[in-house]
Design an enzyme around this catalytic site. Structure first.
Site, PDB file in Angstrom:
ATOM      1  N   GLY A 339     -28.352 157.734  54.674  1.00 54.32           N
ATOM      2  CA  GLY A 339     -28.353 158.875  55.578  1.00 54.32           C
ATOM      3  C   GLY A 339     -27.795 158.515  56.936  1.00 54.32           C
ATOM      4  O   GLY A 339     -26.638 158.132  57.063  1.00 54.32           O
ATOM      5  N   THR A 342     -24.607 160.790  60.607  1.00 57.53           N
ATOM      6  CA  THR A 342     -23.425 161.374  59.980  1.00 57.53           C
ATOM      7  C   THR A 342     -23.662 161.793  58.535  1.00 57.53           C
ATOM      8  O   THR A 342     -23.086 162.767  58.060  1.00 57.53           O
ATOM      9  CB  THR A 342     -22.254 160.377  60.044  1.00 57.53           C
ATOM     10  OG1 THR A 342     -22.028 159.998  61.407  1.00 57.53           O
ATOM     11  CG2 THR A 342     -20.985 160.970  59.481  1.00 57.53           C
ATOM     12  N   GLU A 382     -31.847 163.031  59.269  1.00 64.36           N
ATOM     13  CA  GLU A 382     -31.820 163.569  60.633  1.00 64.36           C
ATOM     14  C   GLU A 382     -31.269 165.000  60.622  1.00 64.36           C
ATOM     15  O   GLU A 382     -30.075 165.183  60.767  1.00 64.36           O
ATOM     16  CB  GLU A 382     -30.981 162.670  61.526  1.00 64.36           C
ATOM     17  CG  GLU A 382     -31.459 161.224  61.564  1.00 64.36           C
ATOM     18  CD  GLU A 382     -30.658 160.340  62.497  1.00 64.36           C
ATOM     19  OE1 GLU A 382     -29.951 160.858  63.405  1.00 64.36           O
ATOM     20  OE2 GLU A 382     -30.727 159.121  62.334  1.00 64.36           O
ATOM     21  N   MET A 448     -37.843 156.691  65.788  1.00 63.26           N
ATOM     22  CA  MET A 448     -36.646 156.443  66.598  1.00 63.26           C
ATOM     23  C   MET A 448     -36.882 156.813  68.059  1.00 63.26           C
ATOM     24  O   MET A 448     -36.374 157.809  68.584  1.00 63.26           O
ATOM     25  CB  MET A 448     -35.466 157.195  66.001  1.00 63.26           C
ATOM     26  CG  MET A 448     -35.113 156.694  64.602  1.00 63.26           C
ATOM     27  SD  MET A 448     -33.638 157.463  63.870  1.00 63.26           S
ATOM     28  CE  MET A 448     -34.276 159.074  63.407  1.00 63.26           C
ATOM     29  N   THR A 449     -37.644 155.954  68.739  1.00 56.08           N
ATOM     30  CA  THR A 449     -38.059 156.199  70.113  1.00 56.08           C
ATOM     31  C   THR A 449     -36.985 155.743  71.101  1.00 56.08           C
ATOM     32  O   THR A 449     -37.215 154.887  71.955  1.00 56.08           O
ATOM     33  CB  THR A 449     -39.400 155.490  70.387  1.00 56.08           C
ATOM     34  OG1 THR A 449     -39.321 154.140  69.901  1.00 56.08           O
ATOM     35  CG2 THR A 449     -40.534 156.198  69.683  1.00 56.08           C
ATOM     36  N   ASP A 451     -32.713 157.280  72.601  1.00 60.17           N
ATOM     37  CA  ASP A 451     -31.766 158.403  72.658  1.00 60.17           C
ATOM     38  C   ASP A 451     -32.422 159.712  73.091  1.00 60.17           C
ATOM     39  O   ASP A 451     -31.941 160.791  72.751  1.00 60.17           O
ATOM     40  CB  ASP A 451     -31.070 158.615  71.307  1.00 60.17           C
ATOM     41  CG  ASP A 451     -30.100 157.501  70.968  1.00 60.17           C
ATOM     42  OD1 ASP A 451     -29.640 156.819  71.897  1.00 60.17           O
ATOM     43  OD2 ASP A 451     -29.812 157.311  69.776  1.00 60.17           O
TER      44      ASP A 451
END
Length: 608
Positions: A339, A342, A382, A448-449, A451
Site C-alpha cells: 500500500g 500511492t 491510507e 504514523m505520528t 507529517d
C-alpha cells in the site's frame, strides 16, 4: 493529513530489465541439433513468470541461438533477463546475449521473463527450425516442484536435507539442491547432506527437479536452517520493537541498499524491517518493481555476504540481500508492506473480497523463491473510509474485516501488522474506521505520528511536522502524537500494540522571517528529492536546529524554516513511549539517517 510514503519514485524503473533491447538477427543455423523447452515457473493471477531452456543436443558447438514463438492476443512479455526479447505484434523473438550464445555439446542455457495474460506459447522455432520437444509443441513437459525440504542431523558444519519427489510425464532424472539461491549439488535421490558449513550461521535450502530432457521445474519452498555453535551479532536489548522501513526504490537515486544497514551499524540495533511497498491491484497483492525486488544483480563488494550474484541464480535483488542480512543478523524479522500513499487506492476493492485478497497476499509472501525472507505482512492503507490520495467509501467495518481475513489466512505464526493514521482530532481519520475492533487480529499498529504539518499548506503557519504533544498555537487540535495514542487507547487498542512513529526527515517552508513556530511562508523550501522535504542527514549540517517545541526540533536558517527530529528529541520521545507502555517505535525510513546511523542509535538507546 498527508504522509510521505512516495512509492511513485519507483515507477520509472519497472521496465529496466527491457532496456537496451536490440533488433532481430537472422537465424544462425538450422535447429536440428538443439531443443528449446518452455516452463511457466510462477503464476500470480495478474501475471506470470516464464522460462525457456535451450540445450545443444548435437555433437558440435552452437555459436548462437534465437527462439521465436507466438502468444495469443492479450498475453505479452513485460520484462526479460538473460536474452534480448522483442516483438512484432503477437510474435516474440529472444536472442542470446553476447556472453551466453555459445553452447558446447550437451550444454544448456536458460532465459526468463515476466508476462501478463494467461496464454501459452505456440509455434516455437529455434534458429529457424523446430524447437523439437518443448511444451509449445507436442512432447515433454517440465517436472513439478519437489516438496519443501526438511532438515535433520544439524551440526556445526553440516545438515541433512530430505524432500518428497517431484513428478514428470517422462521421469525425473535428478535434483538441484540450492543453498541461499545458488546450486550446491545435483543428486539423483531425494536427500542430500550439505557439509563445510559455518557454525552458528543461517542458511536457506530449496530443491529443483530436472527431467530426462534436462528441463527444470519450479523451485520448491525454502527451508531455513541454522547450524549449531558459533557466535552471532547480539540482538538489541530492551524487549521493545524497533522497526524501520526499507524502500524498494531507494536502490536507484538514493543509492541505498540492504548492505547500508550493516555498514551504518543499524542492523544490530533494530528488530524488524518493513519492506515497502508491494502494490494492491485488482483486489490482490502484487510485487511492484520486480527488477529491484528480485532481479537486480549485486557485486561482491555491494552484497551483504560479500559474494557476487551470478546470472543464473534463482533469486537476486533486494529479497536476496534481505535473506543474507537475516543470515548475519538472525534476530531481525522482515515484513512485506503493501500500500502506502500511492498504492492505497486498491484497498477498497480488496476489502470487497477480503478472503481472496488475503489469499493473494500469502501467495506473494510465500513465493517459493523467497518464502524464507518474510516473517509477516504489513498493510498501509491510507485511509480506510476516509480520504488520502483518493477517497475510500468502503465503510467503517472494512478495515476490521480485512484484518480478520489476513489473520485467518496467515495464521498465528506470521506477523500481521498495519500502518495507520495518527489523526487524533474529533471526527478525524481514527474515528472513520474500527481500529479498536481490528486490533485483536493484528500484532501491532505503526501509528504514523508525523507529517501533521508541512508546506502542502504553502502559506504556513510554520509548525513542527511531528509534535509529540499539543502546544499553544498549534494549527489543528488533535494533530499530535499524544492525542493520537490516547484516542487509540480509548478505542480499546492495548498500549503494547502501539508503536510511535519517527520521521528521519524534515518538512520545511521558505519565505519565512519568524524564527519561532507560527510564522507565515511563501512556499516549500528546496529539497533534494522533493520540495518541502529533506533528509535528516542533510539538515543536521545545512540547517542546524535552533529550538525545540512540543518535543521536536525546528530550525530557521536564512528564509527557510524546517522541523525535524534529532538524536536528542528522539531520546525524549522514547522516554515518553516507555512511560506510556507502548510496544516500541518505528521510523520512515533508513536512508534519511546518517552513514553511522545516528537516529537508529538514538531509538535503540532510548528504548533500552
Amino acid at each position: 493529513m498527508r504522509f510521505r510514503h512516495r512509492a511513485a519514485a519507483g515507477f520509472a524503473t519497472l521496465l529496466l530489465p527491457l532496456a537496451g533491447l536490440v533488433g532481430l538477427a537472422s537465424p544462425a543455423e538450422a535447429a536440428t541439433s538443439a531443443t528449446a523447452t518452455y516452463t511457466k515457473t510462477q503464476d500470480w493471477g495478474s501475471g506470470f513468470e516464464g522460462k525457456w531452456t535451450v540445450k545443444n543436443t548435437g555433437t558440435t558447438t552452437l555459436s548462437s541461438w534465437t527462439v521465436e514463438w507466438d502468444f495469443p492476443s492479450g498475453t505479452s512479455v513485460t520484462s526479460a533477463w538473460d536474452a534480448d526479447v522483442t516483438s512484432s505484434g503477437t510474435h516474440w523473438t529472444a536472442k542470446n546475449k553476447s556472453w551466453n550464445g555459445t553452447l558446447a555439446p550437451g550444454a544448456s542455457v536458460s532465459f526468463g521473463f515476466n508476462g501478463t495474460g494467461s496464454g501459452s506459447p505456440a509455434h516455437c522455432k529455434l534458429n529457424g527450425g523446430s524447437c523439437d520437444g518443448g511444451t509449445t509443441e507436442p512432447g515433454d513437459s517440465a517436472p513439478s516442484a519437489p516438496g519443501t525440504p526438511t532438515a535433520s542431523d544439524i551440526t556445526n558444519t553440516s545438515v541433512k536435507l530430505t524432500w518428497s519427489a517431484a513428478t514428470d510425464d517422462k521421469g525425473v532424472k535428478n535434483y538441484d539442491v540450492l543453498r541461499d539461491g545458488a546450486k550446491v549439488a545435483t543428486v539423483t535421490s531425494t536427500s542430500y547432506t550439505d557439509t563445510g558449513l559455518t557454525a552458528g550461521t543461517d542458511y536457506s535450502y530449496s530443491v529443483q527437479a530436472r527431467d530426462t530432457a534436462d528441463q527444470t521445474g519450479p523451485v520448491s519452498g525454502a527451508r531455513a536452517v541454522r547450524t549449531t555453535g558459533g557466535t552471532t551479532e547480539p540482538p538489541p536489548t530492551g524487549g521493545k520493537i524497533k522497526l524501520g522501513y526499507f524502500t524498494e526504490w531507494g536502490v536507484y537515486g538514493r543509492n541505498y541498499h540492504v548492505k547500508n544497514l550493516v555498514t551504518s551499524g543499524s542492523a544490530s540495533k533494530i528488530t524488524h524491517i518493513n519492506y515497502a511497498f508491494g502494490n494492491v491491484k485488482d483486489g490482490k497483492c502484487v510485487v511492484d518493481d520486480t527488477y529491484a525486488a528480485y532481479d537486480k544483480a549485486y557485486t561482491a563488494d555491494q552484497s551483504v555476504s560479500g559474494t557476487a550474484d551470478t546470472w543464473d541464480q534463482p533469486l537476486r535483488g533486494n529479497f536476496n540481500q534481505l535473506r543474507q542480512l537475516k543470515a548475519k543478523y538472525p534476530h531481525i524479522k522482515v515484513l512485506y508492506s503493501f500500500g502506502g500513499w500511492t498504492y492505497s487506492g486498491g484497498f477498497g476493492q480488496a476489502a470487497a473480497n477480503a478472503a481472496a485478497f488475503a489469499k493473494s497476499c500469502k501467495a506473494v509472501v510465500e513465493d517459493p523463491r523467497w518464502a524464507d525472507v518474510f516473517d509477516g505482512i504489513d498493510i498501509d492503507w491510507e485511509y480506510p473510509n476516509a480520504c488520502g490520495l483518493t477517497c475510500d467509501t468502503s465503510g467503517p467495518a472494512a478495515f476490521k474485516n480485512l484484518s480478520q481475513a489476513l489473520r485467518a489466512e496467515f495464521g498465528p505464526n506470521y506477523l500481521v501488522t498495519a500502518a495507520i493514521t495518527a489523526d487524533g482530532s474529533s471526527g478525524g481519520k481514527i474515528d472513520a474506521a474500527d481500529y479498536g475492533g481490528a486490533a485483536q487480529y493484528l500484532d501491532w499498529y505503526n501509528v504514523m505520528t508525523y507529517d501533521y504539518f508541512g508546506a502542502f499548506d504553502k502559506d504556513g503557519p510554520t509548525a513542527p511536522h511531528s509534535p509529540l504533544t499539543s502546544y499553544p498555537g498549534i494549527p489543528q487540535a488533535g494533530f499530535n502524537s499524544a492525542d493520537a495514542i490516547a484516542k487509540l487507547k480509548s478505542k480499546g487498542v492495548p498500549s503494547a500494540k502501539l508503536l510511535l512513529g519517527i520521521g528521519f526527515y524534515g518538512r520545511g517552508w521558505t519565505g519565512v522571517t519568524q524564527s519561532a513556530p507560527g510564522g507565515t511562508a511563501t512556499g516549500a523550501a528546496p529539497g533534494t528529492y522533493e520540495a518541502g522535504i529533506e533528509d535528516y542527514k542533510i539538515l543536521k549540517n545545512s540547517c542546524p536546529a535552533t529550538g525545540t517545541i512540543a518535543g521536536t526540533a525546528y530550525a530557521h536558517c536564512g528564509s527557510n524554516w524546517w522541523s525535524y527530529d534529532t538524536p536528542s528529541t528522539i531520546a525524549g520521545k522514547m522516554t515518553w513511549a516507555k512511560n506510556q507502555g507502548l510496544g516500541g517505535a518505528f521510523f520512515w525510513e533508513f536512508s534519511g539517517d546518517t552513514s553511522n546511523g545516528e537516529l537508529v542509535t538514538a531509538i535503540n538507546n532510548g528504548l533500552k
